[in-house]
Design a protein around this motif. Structure first.
Motif, PDB file in Angstrom:
ATOM      1  N   ALA A  43       0.830  -1.210   0.000  1.00 40.37           N
ATOM      2  CA  ALA A  43       0.000   0.000   0.000  1.00 40.37           C
ATOM      3  C   ALA A  43       0.861   1.255   0.000  1.00 40.37           C
ATOM      4  CB  ALA A  43      -0.918  -0.019   1.217  1.00 40.37           C
ATOM      5  N   GLU A  44       1.935   1.223   0.773  1.00 41.33           N
ATOM      6  CA  GLU A  44       2.830   2.389   0.814  1.00 41.33           C
ATOM      7  C   GLU A  44       3.431   2.669  -0.556  1.00 41.33           C
ATOM      8  OE1 GLU A  44       7.209   3.689   2.473  1.00 41.33           O
ATOM      9  OE2 GLU A  44       6.357   1.768   3.085  1.00 41.33           O
ATOM     10  N   ASN A  45       3.852   1.606  -1.253  1.00 42.11           N
ATOM     11  CA  ASN A  45       4.486   1.791  -2.557  1.00 42.11           C
ATOM     12  C   ASN A  45       3.484   2.240  -3.610  1.00 42.11           C
ATOM     13  OD1 ASN A  45       7.530   0.853  -2.908  1.00 42.11           O
ATOM     14  ND2 ASN A  45       6.639  -0.323  -1.248  1.00 42.11           N
ATOM     15  N   VAL A  46       2.239   1.784  -3.485  1.00 39.23           N
ATOM     16  CA  VAL A  46       1.223   2.255  -4.427  1.00 39.23           C
ATOM     17  C   VAL A  46       1.039   3.763  -4.303  1.00 39.23           C
ATOM     18  CG1 VAL A  46      -1.249   2.211  -4.945  1.00 39.23           C
ATOM     19  CG2 VAL A  46      -0.004   0.064  -4.595  1.00 39.23           C
ATOM     20  N   LEU A  47       0.952   4.247  -3.056  1.00 39.65           N
ATOM     21  CA  LEU A  47       0.806   5.692  -2.850  1.00 39.65           C
ATOM     22  C   LEU A  47       2.051   6.448  -3.312  1.00 39.65           C
ATOM     23  CD1 LEU A  47      -0.998   5.923   0.620  1.00 39.65           C
ATOM     24  CD2 LEU A  47      -1.965   6.225  -1.670  1.00 39.65           C
ATOM     25  N   THR A  48       3.212   5.847  -3.109  1.00 42.78           N
ATOM     26  CA  THR A  48       4.453   6.497  -3.538  1.00 42.78           C
ATOM     27  C   THR A  48       4.506   6.636  -5.064  1.00 42.78           C
ATOM     28  OG1 THR A  48       5.616   5.609  -1.609  1.00 42.78           O
ATOM     29  CG2 THR A  48       6.969   6.373  -3.448  1.00 42.78           C
ATOM     30  N   LEU A  49       3.993   5.607  -5.770  1.00 42.90           N
ATOM     31  CA  LEU A  49       4.016   5.634  -7.235  1.00 42.90           C
ATOM     32  C   LEU A  49       3.076   6.677  -7.812  1.00 42.90           C
ATOM     33  CD1 LEU A  49       4.101   1.789  -8.003  1.00 42.90           C
ATOM     34  CD2 LEU A  49       5.956   3.436  -8.299  1.00 42.90           C
ATOM     35  N   VAL A  50       2.090   7.093  -7.018  1.00 40.69           N
ATOM     36  CA  VAL A  50       1.120   8.072  -7.512  1.00 40.69           C
ATOM     37  C   VAL A  50       1.777   9.437  -7.747  1.00 40.69           C
ATOM     38  CG1 VAL A  50      -0.945   9.396  -6.861  1.00 40.69           C
ATOM     39  CG2 VAL A  50      -0.874   6.923  -6.510  1.00 40.69           C
ATOM     40  N   GLY A  51       2.804   9.758  -6.948  1.00 37.14           N
ATOM     41  CA  GLY A  51       3.406  11.092  -6.988  1.00 37.14           C
ATOM     42  C   GLY A  51       3.842  11.565  -8.365  1.00 37.14           C
TER      43      GLY A  51
END
Length: 616
Positions: free
Chosen positions: A60-68
């Motif tokens: 979940a953390e990496n998914v949000l990070t990829l959004v940036g």
């Protein structure tokens, strides 16, 4: 390793810790590596739920990070042009989305670190407990060949390697894996041609990763062996500090440690060289890829074939694409070090006790006094390929009899005592207690019935009372004090600053050798065994203390079977029977008076005469 050794590798290396094995064959290396993976799996499996939760959080953390970067691309290509035209809605959503993804990523990071931290600490706690518990279960024969420094190395430096893997390496692995996979997908979605070009650059990275894994595994196996030898040397020096200083061994110890340190430095240098080569290759490929993307992308943007926002997002993703590969390198570094440590830990845990508790123990018959000890066709050697120490013999010690064993050093006296205490099992024949083979007696019952007092009895840090109570945990204070009085230890104990509550310090260093021995006697007497083995137990006592102990022994041993090993004939003369041992054989057997008065003389008579002359 001999080329004529036909033993299967998995059997030859069972229990081997790869301490100083720098050049092992492929089968042995696979065996060592496999058992370390099995151990790691057994540690992780009971905590799989926490591990899966950590995995979900990092995804979940990496998914949000990829959004940036994607939000930035939208802001550049759509939000800013719309804002120039007076519509700031898209730009506001982009700013809000970027802020939300950042806050969410930070919160998930916090949760991941808490869950993964507990996960790792639980594994380390389990492993330390396994090592400590298993080491205590192993037989005396193991501890006589496997130094305490190696066990300490297993519990400290080797466990610390696994700690590094769980604390930093696991986090780096999960983050890097999902970053690489997620970013690879985003690169292909943003621009397929450039995405394929970037993925093609992974081919040399994968090749050097495989090379790194093989080389670093061998390198870290060598570093773990090197640090173990340093710890062994350090522990041995600290334990023998009196001898070191008395015989001015400091320069020699400095030289030895310098050699070991040099070996450790060389092993670490090799490991660092491998790591440096890998990191250099990954960064070189990453920088070349970035240069190609900027060059090709700029040409395509100028030609109108690619939007500027897409190129910006592409370069941001690309920077994040190769940085995790460094994290993968760090994980591989931690992993290979941890696996090398687990190879040695698993070697220790794979060792089996040579003296095992019976599956269906046989209870000893009840008795009111001592128990009979019988040796029937007993033969003993310390290993299958070692010479015979005790040739085949028979011996019966009736219940309640005090037997003294005398003879030259190395004659086999202490070996007989070790068989009675079942620190070893005979190579052939049986040793029986009240007619029951010791191999059929539960260890707990055997230790209640047979107690050994040696010349170097160990005292633990704590009070005098605590050390005496070791003989029977749960004993009352009056019982502890009565045991001390029975052996004449109460007088010196009451003279200590806090009496029975006086802390004896590490290894009993606050007490004299004679005082430590008296505490050990009190401990044994409090245990109330039916068989008491005294192995040079009076050698540390001065003459007045020895006489006091001998007076106590005459009354305390009256209702017990006793086996006394002593060079001092003053102690031997209180025995009912004397056995003279020579070359592992009993060459004389009789009461002290009979052996001394034998018309033709004998070995014990000669020893007695020599002792009398020494007193003159």
């Amino acid at each position: 390793m001999s080329t004529t050794d036909t033993t299967a590798p998995e059997e030859r290396w069972r229990g081997v810790a790869a301490e100083d094995v720098d050049d092992v064959d492929a089968a042995v290396g696979a065996r060592l590596h496999e058992r370390s993976r099995v151990l790691l799996s057994s540690l992780v499996r009971p905590r799989l739920g926490a591990g899966l939760l950590a995995l979900a959080l990092v995804i979940a953390e990496n998914v949000l990070t990829l959004v940036g970067p994607l939000v930035i691309a939208i802001a550049i290509d759509s939000g800013i042009p719309s804002a120039v035209d007076g519509d700031t809605t898209v730009l506001a959503w982009c700013v809000g989305g970027y802020l939300a993804s950042g806050l969410g990523s930070a919160a998930l990071r916090f949760a991941f670190l808490k869950v993964s931290g507990r996960f790792g600490q639980d594994i380390l706690l389990d492993l330390r407990q396994r090592i400590f518990t298993h080491a205590q279960r192993l037989s005396i024969s193991f501890h006589e060949k496997y130094t305490s420094g190696k066990v300490i190395s297993r519990l400290t430096s080797d466990v610390d390697s696994l700690h590094d893997l769980l604390e930093d390496g696991l986090d780096g692995l999960l983050t890097a894996l999902f970053s690489v996979v997620g970013i690879a997908v985003m690169l292909l979605v943003l621009d397929l041609p450039m995405g394929l070009m970037i993925l093609a650059g992974l081919i040399p990275v994968l090749a050097v990763t495989r090379w790194f894994y093989r080389r670093s595994r061998l390198a870290y196996r060598n570093t773990r062996g090197a640090i173990a030898t340093i710890i062994v040397q350090f522990v041995e020096t600290m334990n023998g500090m009196r001898a070191v200083q008395a015989f001015r061994r400091e320069p020699r110890n400095d030289t030895i440690l310098a050699t070991l340190n040099d070996r450790f430095r060389g092993a670490n240098k090799t490991a660092l060289d491998v790591m440096a080569t890998y990191t250099m290759t990954v960064r070189l490929v990453g920088n070349l890829s970035l240069a190609l993307v900027l060059g090709i992308g700029a040409v395509r943007v100028i030609g109108g074939d690619l939007e500027l926002g897409v190129l910006t997002a592409f370069t941001l993703y690309l920077r994040r694409f190769y940085d995790p590969l460094d994290e993968l390198a760090m994980f591989a570094n931690s992993y290979t070090s941890a696996i090398a440590a687990l190879e040695k830990i698993s070697g220790l845990l794979e060792e089996n006790p040579t003296v095992v508790d019976p599956g269906s123990p046989q209870a000893l018959p009840p008795v009111e006094s001592g128990r009979a000890v019988t040796f029937s066709q007993v033969e003993f050697r310390y290993a299958d390929d070692s010479p015979v120490v005790l040739p085949t013999f028979d011996l019966t010690i009736p219940a309640g009899q005090t037997v003294a064993l005398v003879g030259a050093t190395g004659a086999g006296k202490s070996t007989i005592a070790k068989l009675v205490a079942r620190f070893y099992d005979p190579s052939a024949g049986e040793v029986a207690l009240s007619g029951v083979d010791l191999r059929q007696v539960a260890d707990e019952e055997l230790r209640r019935n047979v107690v050994t007092v040696t010349q170097e009895n160990f005292l633990f840090a704590g009070s005098v009372a605590d050390n005496i109570a070791l003989g029977r945990p749960g004993a009352t204070r009056p019982e502890i004090e009565a045991a001390a009085a029975a052996v004449g230890a109460d007088e010196f104990v009451l003279g200590l600053p806090d009496g029975f509550d006086t802390d004896v310090s590490k290894r009993g260093g606050r007490l004299s050798a004679g005082q430590r021995q008296l505490v050990a006697f009190a401990r044994a007497f409090l245990a109330g065994p039916s068989v008491l083995v005294l192995d040079e137990a009076t050698s540390s006592l001065d003459v007045p203390t020895e006489r006091a102990v001998q007076r106590a022994l005459e009354s305390v041993l009256a209702q017990r079977t006793a086996l006394i090993i002593a060079h001092r004939l003053s102690t031997v003369l209180i025995a009912d029977r004397v056995l003279v041992v020579e070359g592992g054989r009993i060459v004389e057997d009789g009461s002290p008076a009979d052996l001394i008065a034998h018309p033709s003389g004998g070995r014990f008579a000669a020893l007695h005469q020599t002792w009398l002359e020494s007193l003159a």
